[in-house]
Design an enzyme around this catalytic site. Sequence first.
Site, PDB file in Angstrom:
ATOM      1  N   SER A  10       1.751  -3.610  -1.246  1.00 21.50           N
ATOM      2  CA  SER A  10       1.466  -2.222  -1.632  1.00 21.50           C
ATOM      3  C   SER A  10       2.718  -1.383  -1.467  1.00 21.50           C
ATOM      4  CB  SER A  10       0.357  -1.660  -0.756  1.00 21.50           C
ATOM      5  OG  SER A  10       0.390  -0.251  -0.828  1.00 21.50           O
ATOM      6  N   HIS A  35       1.071  -3.831  -5.970  1.00 18.79           N
ATOM      7  CA  HIS A  35      -0.090  -2.958  -5.779  1.00 18.79           C
ATOM      8  C   HIS A  35       0.396  -1.513  -5.726  1.00 18.79           C
ATOM      9  CE1 HIS A  35      -4.253  -2.228  -4.464  1.00 18.79           C
ATOM     10  NE2 HIS A  35      -3.749  -1.341  -3.618  1.00 18.79           N
ATOM     11  N   ASP A  37      -0.671   2.337  -5.337  1.00 19.24           N
ATOM     12  CA  ASP A  37      -1.734   3.208  -4.814  1.00 19.24           C
ATOM     13  C   ASP A  37      -1.574   4.637  -5.312  1.00 19.24           C
ATOM     14  OD1 ASP A  37      -3.348   1.521  -3.065  1.00 19.24           O
ATOM     15  OD2 ASP A  37      -1.516   1.279  -1.884  1.00 19.24           O
ATOM     16  N   MET A  39      -3.083   8.363  -5.157  1.00 23.63           N
ATOM     17  CA  MET A  39      -3.953   9.243  -4.353  1.00 23.63           C
ATOM     18  C   MET A  39      -3.768  10.679  -4.805  1.00 23.63           C
ATOM     19  SD  MET A  39      -3.328   7.644  -0.597  1.00 23.63           S
ATOM     20  CE  MET A  39      -3.257   5.875  -0.300  1.00 23.63           C
ATOM     21  N   HIS A  68      -4.320   0.936  -8.237  1.00 25.45           N
ATOM     22  CA  HIS A  68      -5.512   1.269  -7.446  1.00 25.45           C
ATOM     23  C   HIS A  68      -5.663   2.783  -7.467  1.00 25.45           C
ATOM     24  CE1 HIS A  68      -7.400   1.363  -3.113  1.00 25.45           C
ATOM     25  NE2 HIS A  68      -8.212   1.831  -4.038  1.00 25.45           N
ATOM     26  N   MET A  70      -7.210   6.107  -6.479  1.00 24.69           N
ATOM     27  CA  MET A  70      -8.036   6.824  -5.497  1.00 24.69           C
ATOM     28  C   MET A  70      -8.006   8.273  -5.930  1.00 24.69           C
ATOM     29  SD  MET A  70      -6.570   4.774  -2.212  1.00 24.69           S
ATOM     30  CE  MET A  70      -5.163   4.175  -3.148  1.00 24.69           C
ATOM     31  N   MET A 139     -12.265  -2.677   0.081  1.00 22.46           N
ATOM     32  CA  MET A 139     -11.437  -1.961   1.051  1.00 22.46           C
ATOM     33  C   MET A 139     -11.807  -2.418   2.459  1.00 22.46           C
ATOM     34  SD  MET A 139      -9.467  -0.092  -0.734  1.00 22.46           S
ATOM     35  CE  MET A 139      -8.612   0.651   0.665  1.00 22.46           C
ATOM     36  N   ASP A 177      -8.043  -5.126   0.624  1.00 22.76           N
ATOM     37  CA  ASP A 177      -6.982  -4.123   0.771  1.00 22.76           C
ATOM     38  C   ASP A 177      -7.180  -3.308   2.045  1.00 22.76           C
ATOM     39  OD1 ASP A 177      -5.025  -2.205   0.365  1.00 22.76           O
ATOM     40  OD2 ASP A 177      -5.996  -1.262  -1.357  1.00 22.76           O
TER      41      ASP A 177
HETATM   42  C1  DX5 Z   1      -5.062   2.458   1.457  1.00 27.86           C
HETATM   43  C2  DX5 Z   1      -4.357   1.751   0.314  1.00 27.86           C
HETATM   44  C3  DX5 Z   1      -3.795   0.423   0.703  1.00 27.86           C
HETATM   45  C4  DX5 Z   1      -2.726   0.518   1.758  1.00 27.86           C
HETATM   46  C5  DX5 Z   1      -2.541  -0.798   2.421  1.00 27.86           C
HETATM   47  O1  DX5 Z   1      -5.741   3.573   0.951  1.00 27.86           O
HETATM   48  O2  DX5 Z   1      -5.257   1.531  -0.752  1.00 27.86           O
HETATM   49  O3  DX5 Z   1      -3.325  -0.278  -0.434  1.00 27.86           O
HETATM   50  O4  DX5 Z   1      -1.501   0.922   1.253  1.00 27.86           O
HETATM   51  O5  DX5 Z   1      -1.617  -0.612   3.456  1.00 27.86           O
HETATM   52  P1  DX5 Z   1      -1.673  -1.491   4.778  1.00 27.86           P
HETATM   53  O6  DX5 Z   1      -1.523  -2.913   4.349  1.00 27.86           O
HETATM   54  O7  DX5 Z   1      -0.551  -0.965   5.567  1.00 27.86           O
HETATM   55  O8  DX5 Z   1      -3.036  -1.241   5.397  1.00 27.86           O
HETATM   56 ZN    ZN Z   2      -4.684   0.095  -2.372  1.00 28.71          ZN
END
Ligand code: DX5
Ligand code: ZN
Length: 235
Positions: A10, A35, A37, A39, A68, A70, A139, A177
């Site tokens: 990620s 990956h 992310d 947000m 991903h 969010m 998750m 994840d």
């Molecule tokens: C959390 C993200 C994950 C996160 C994982 O909301 O979706 O992808 O970055 O990070 P680690 O592996 O550090 O938990």
């Molecule tokens: Zn993620």
Amino acid sequence: METRLRIAPSLLSADFARLGEEVRAVIAAGADLIHFDVMDNHYVPNLTVGPIVCEAIRPHASVPIDVHLMVKPVDALIPMFAKAGASIISFHPEASEHVDRTLQLIRSHGVKAGLVLNPATPLHCLDHVLEQLDLVLLMSVNPGFGGQSFIEHVLPKIEAVRRRIDATGRDIWLEVDGGVKPDNARRIGAAGADTLVAGSAVFGAGHYADAIRRIREEAQAGRAQRAAALEKVSA
Ligand code: DX5
Ligand code: ZN
């Protein structure tokens, strides 16, 4: 069905001032996917990056980009991420008014579609949609931040989703994840995951290739345990 185990670092824990370089380094170290992310400070409290950054890393990514989302709402961003080079787009069912429509929208752009279940999201969310999915993303932390601890009670949920996927007979990926580390990857693999996201465990490690190799070896050992146990049952 035995597919190759995939490790998806990620970028959330990468150095954002050197993202292209980080993407290349982690692929050279053995990453199967990147990956990504997204947000929005609305669906989750944090704020990260959008399609422009996805497009910027695309030339550096010789492996698929696993987006991903969010964010809430979801739909308007899908054509933008498809254009920006996403290979997979996953979203949370709570963030879409019409889950089936959002899945069709993703697939209409020729992108693989995934549904993401938070630790407390019930599995009945998969009813009526599982056959349309390329990926289920479970998750193992509450979404919003990297570096959180793995929630242990997600392990039986991974097993339950594995059984549901196997019952379809389709090659639907099962990705996990949040809080994935070498010391829990074996149990995650044994529960039936085939794709492991790891942010801080890869980018926070001094040596990316070592970190990825350790997570892969542990998860593969877990999968082998699972295969042996299943064989015993069917013998
Ligand atoms: C959390 C993200 C994950 C996160 C994982 O909301 O979706 O992808 O970055 O990070 P680690 O592996 O550090 O938990
Ligand atoms: Zn993620």
